[in-house]
Motif scaffolding. Structure first.
Motif, PDB file in Angstrom:
ATOM      1  N   ILE A  72      -0.358 105.175  75.937  1.00  0.00           N
ATOM      2  CA  ILE A  72       0.558 105.942  74.961  1.00  0.00           C
ATOM      3  C   ILE A  72       0.511 105.246  73.705  1.00  0.00           C
ATOM      4  O   ILE A  72       0.457 105.750  72.521  1.00  0.00           O
ATOM      5  N   GLY A  73       0.414 104.165  73.511  1.00  0.00           N
ATOM      6  CA  GLY A  73       0.362 103.287  72.378  1.00  0.00           C
ATOM      7  C   GLY A  73      -0.949 103.469  71.600  1.00  0.00           C
ATOM      8  O   GLY A  73      -0.986 103.563  70.350  1.00  0.00           O
ATOM      9  N   ILE A  74      -1.973 103.376  72.268  1.00  0.00           N
ATOM     10  CA  ILE A  74      -3.229 103.963  71.582  1.00  0.00           C
ATOM     11  C   ILE A  74      -3.480 105.116  71.074  1.00  0.00           C
ATOM     12  O   ILE A  74      -3.890 105.317  70.027  1.00  0.00           O
ATOM     13  N   ILE A  75      -3.041 105.985  71.674  1.00  0.00           N
ATOM     14  CA  ILE A  75      -2.811 107.500  71.436  1.00  0.00           C
ATOM     15  C   ILE A  75      -2.005 107.645  70.284  1.00  0.00           C
ATOM     16  O   ILE A  75      -2.455 108.366  69.342  1.00  0.00           O
ATOM     17  N   VAL A  76      -0.774 107.052  70.085  1.00  0.00           N
ATOM     18  CA  VAL A  76       0.085 107.428  68.912  1.00  0.00           C
ATOM     19  C   VAL A  76      -0.596 106.574  67.738  1.00  0.00           C
ATOM     20  O   VAL A  76      -0.586 106.948  66.556  1.00  0.00           O
ATOM     21  N   TYR A  77      -1.271 105.353  67.981  1.00  0.00           N
ATOM     22  CA  TYR A  77      -2.036 104.605  67.046  1.00  0.00           C
ATOM     23  C   TYR A  77      -3.035 105.462  66.192  1.00  0.00           C
ATOM     24  O   TYR A  77      -3.137 105.680  65.088  1.00  0.00           O
ATOM     25  N   GLY A  78      -3.833 106.010  67.251  1.00  0.00           N
ATOM     26  CA  GLY A  78      -5.009 106.743  66.909  1.00  0.00           C
ATOM     27  C   GLY A  78      -4.727 108.066  65.971  1.00  0.00           C
ATOM     28  O   GLY A  78      -5.119 108.401  64.894  1.00  0.00           O
ATOM     29  N   ILE A  79      -3.503 108.871  66.471  1.00  0.00           N
ATOM     30  CA  ILE A  79      -3.222 110.079  65.767  1.00  0.00           C
ATOM     31  C   ILE A  79      -2.547 109.752  64.527  1.00  0.00           C
ATOM     32  O   ILE A  79      -2.503 110.516  63.678  1.00  0.00           O
ATOM     33  N   SER A  80      -1.643 108.542  64.347  1.00  0.00           N
ATOM     34  CA  SER A  80      -0.934 108.203  63.341  1.00  0.00           C
ATOM     35  C   SER A  80      -2.166 108.062  62.170  1.00  0.00           C
ATOM     36  O   SER A  80      -2.094 108.399  60.814  1.00  0.00           O
ATOM     37  N   ILE A  81      -2.976 107.115  62.403  1.00  0.00           N
ATOM     38  CA  ILE A  81      -4.275 106.907  61.611  1.00  0.00           C
ATOM     39  C   ILE A  81      -4.747 108.147  61.070  1.00  0.00           C
ATOM     40  O   ILE A  81      -5.086 108.539  59.825  1.00  0.00           O
ATOM     41  N   TYR A  82      -5.117 109.306  61.869  1.00  0.00           N
ATOM     42  CA  TYR A  82      -5.780 110.626  61.464  1.00  0.00           C
ATOM     43  C   TYR A  82      -4.792 111.175  60.572  1.00  0.00           C
ATOM     44  O   TYR A  82      -5.297 111.851  59.686  1.00  0.00           O
ATOM     45  N   PHE A  97      -3.765 104.196  51.523  1.00  0.00           N
ATOM     46  CA  PHE A  97      -3.970 104.135  52.857  1.00  0.00           C
ATOM     47  C   PHE A  97      -5.429 103.534  53.138  1.00  0.00           C
ATOM     48  O   PHE A  97      -6.461 104.327  52.378  1.00  0.00           O
ATOM     49  N   PRO A  98      -5.747 102.694  54.000  1.00  0.00           N
ATOM     50  CA  PRO A  98      -7.214 102.106  54.069  1.00  0.00           C
ATOM     51  C   PRO A  98      -8.351 102.926  54.935  1.00  0.00           C
ATOM     52  O   PRO A  98      -9.312 102.524  55.083  1.00  0.00           O
ATOM     53  N   PHE A  99      -7.663 104.077  55.732  1.00  0.00           N
ATOM     54  CA  PHE A  99      -8.826 104.733  56.120  1.00  0.00           C
ATOM     55  C   PHE A  99      -8.987 106.148  55.541  1.00  0.00           C
ATOM     56  O   PHE A  99      -7.868 106.680  55.267  1.00  0.00           O
ATOM     57  N   GLY A 100     -10.349 106.324  55.596  1.00  0.00           N
ATOM     58  CA  GLY A 100     -10.659 107.567  55.187  1.00  0.00           C
ATOM     59  C   GLY A 100     -10.646 108.658  56.140  1.00  0.00           C
ATOM     60  O   GLY A 100     -10.298 108.328  57.411  1.00  0.00           O
ATOM     61  N   GLU A 101     -10.877 110.159  55.801  1.00  0.00           N
ATOM     62  CA  GLU A 101     -10.500 111.324  56.756  1.00  0.00           C
ATOM     63  C   GLU A 101     -11.269 111.164  57.989  1.00  0.00           C
ATOM     64  O   GLU A 101     -11.119 111.440  58.838  1.00  0.00           O
ATOM     65  N   ILE A 102     -12.790 110.627  57.568  1.00  0.00           N
ATOM     66  CA  ILE A 102     -14.004 110.901  58.715  1.00  0.00           C
ATOM     67  C   ILE A 102     -13.475 109.724  59.626  1.00  0.00           C
ATOM     68  O   ILE A 102     -13.282 110.189  60.866  1.00  0.00           O
TER      69      ILE A 102
END
Length: 376
Positions: A306-316, A326-331
Motif C-alpha cells: 500500500i505504501g509503495i502504490i500510494v507513493y507512486g500515485i502521489s508522484i504521478y 515539484f522535482p519529477f516531470g510527467e514522464i
C-alpha cells in the motif's frame, strides 16, 4: 414464575460508580447494592445510575414477594476505555453467574449506552427482560445551558468536543504565524473530517485498544512495546514531513491534490511505522502465540504494498499538476506510477504466498510431524 434463579442485573457501562464513588464491582446482594447506590448518590446526586440501582433493588423486592428465587447484582465497565470495560463486564458476569447459579436475568438500564452490553449478557445467559429507567426532571433543568454544562463536565464528552476545537484554533494560529493562512482552512477541515471519520468508523476504540495493548506489552515485558514506540515516533515524523510537503507544493486545485501533497512527504514514514509495528507483532506472536503467526505474517507485505502504490500515485498526480517546484516531470511520474503498481501487487502476492506456507508449516507442526520444511 420463572424456573431457577433469576439475576436482576444492573450495568454501569461507563463505571461512574467506580470513578465517582470508588466502589469496586461486581456488587452482589440487596444490601451491597443499596450501599453502592448510597455511595454514588452522595458523590453525584444527579447521576442516573443511582436510579437504575434503586430500580434493580425494587425489582428484586417485587419478585421476591412473589416467591421467585432471585438475586441482584451490579457490574461496571471502564470510565475511559469502553472496549476494555466491556471485556471486564463479560468476565465479572461469568463470575456472578458461577457464584449465584442464575439461569436467566432481567437487565436494568438507565439508557441506550448500557444496552450495548446486551449481546454480551445474552452470550452468557438467557435475558428474560430489559427494563429502561427514565428519570423525570423539572422543565427548567432541561434548559440549553444546563445540558451543555453537564455534557462538558463529562470527561468523555469534553475530550470529544474541546480537544478538536482547541486543535483547530491552534492550527489557525500557527498558520497565520508562519504566514500561510490559506493552508489553515484545508488542514482544519481535513483534521476535523478525519476525526469525524474515525469516530464514525469506531477507530477511536481501535486506538484505545492499541494503547491498552501497548500497556500490556510493557507490563508483560514483550518486545512489541519497543517496536510500537518506534512506530509512534515514525508517525510523528511523517506528519511533520507531510505538512512540510503540503506547504512546499501547495496549489489551489482541490482536496485530492492537497491530500497527495501531504501523502508524498508522509507516506514513507507512515509505511516505516506500519512495518516496524507489524514486525514487533510478528516477533511476539512467534515467541508466545505461534499458532496465530499466519494471521500476522502477511501484515508487513500488505503495508509495504500500500505504501509503495500510494507513493507512486502521489508522484504521478503531482507531476501532471504543473507544480513548478515539484522535482519529477510527467514522464517520470508515469514510470513511478506503473512501477509502483507492479511492485505493490507483487509484494502483496508474495505476502499471501508466504502466509499460505506459514499456515501449512503451523498445521504440520501441530500434527506432530516434526519440523517441516517450506515446500510449495
Amino acid at each position: 414464575m420463572a424456573d431457577g434463579t433469576t439475576l436482576i442485573l444492573c450495568v454501569d457501562r461507563d463505571d461512574d460508580l467506580g470513578f465517582k464513588a470508588n466502589v469496586k464491582s461486581p456488587v452482589v446482594g440487596r444490601e451491597a447494592c443499596l450501599d453502592a447506590a448510597e455511595a454514588l448518590g452522595l458523590a453525584d446526586p444527579e447521576d442516573s445510575d443511582v436510579n437504575a440501582i434503586f430500580q434493580a433493588v425494587k425489582t428484586y423486592d417485587t419478585l421476591t414477594e412473589k416467591g421467585e428465587q432471585v438475586e441482584v447484582a451490579l457490574l461496571t465497565g471502564d470510565h475511559m476505555q469502553m472496549l476494555e470495560g466491556d471485556r471486564k463486564i463479560a468476565a465479572e458476569l461469568r463470575e456472578v453467574v458461577d457464584s449465584t447459579g442464575a439461569e436467566s436475568c432481567i437487565l436494568i438500564s438507565d439508557g441506550a449506552e448500557d444496552e450495548y452490553i446486551l449481546p454480551i449478557v445474552q452470550s452468557r445467559m438467557m435475558v428474560s427482560g430489559v427494563q429502561r429507567v427514565i428519570v423525570s426532571q423539572m422543565p427548567n433543568l432541561e434548559g440549553t445551558y444546563y445540558i451543555i454544562k453537564k455534557l462538558l463536565d463529562d470527561p468523555k464528552v469534553s475530550r470529544m468536543v474541546l480537544i478538536p476545537l482547541g486543535l483547530a484554533m491552534l492550527i489557525y494560529a500557527t498558520a497565520y504565524l508562519i504566514g500561510r493562512p490559506e493552508g489553515a482552512t484545508f488542514i482544519v477541515v481535513g483534521a476535523l473530517g478525519l476525526y469525524l471519520l474515525f469516530k464514525g468508523l469506531g477507530m477511536d476504540e481501535f486506538f484505545s485498544y492499541s494503547l491498552s495493548s501497548l500497556q500490556t506489552a510493557l507490563h508483560r515485558g514483550r518486545i512489541t512495546f519497543v517496536f510500537y514506540i518506534a512506530a509512534i515516533l515514525f508517525v510523528i515524523v511523517g506528519i511533520i514531513i507531510g505538512l512540510n510537503s503540503y506547504l512546499a507544493y501547495y496549489i489551489e486545485e482541490g482536496f485530492l491534490l492537497h491530500f497527495l501533497t501531504f501523502a508524498f512527504g508522509a507516506i514513507g514514514w507512515f509505511t516505516a511505522a506500519g512495518l516496524t509495528a507489524s514486525l514487533g507483532k510478528i516477533i511476539d506472536v512467534y515467541l508466545h502465540e505461534i499458532v496465530d503467526l499466519g494471521k500476522v505474517i502477511v501484515l508487513p507485505f500488505f503495508i509495504g504494498a500500500i505504501g509503495i502504490i500510494v507513493y507512486g500515485i502521489s508522484i504521478y498526480m503531482l507531476s501532471i499538476s504543473r507544480i513548478e517546484e515539484f522535482p519529477f516531470g510527467e514522464i517520470v511520474g508515469i514510470e513511478y506510477a506503473v512501477y509502483s503498481m507492479i511492485a505493490g501487487l507483487f509484494i502483496a502476492f508474495v505476502g499471501v504466498y508466504v502466509q499460505s506456507l506459514v499456515n501449512r508449516w503451523i498445521e504440520k507442526k501441530g500434527n506432530g510431524s516434526g519440523e517441516p520444511t517450506f515446500t510449495s
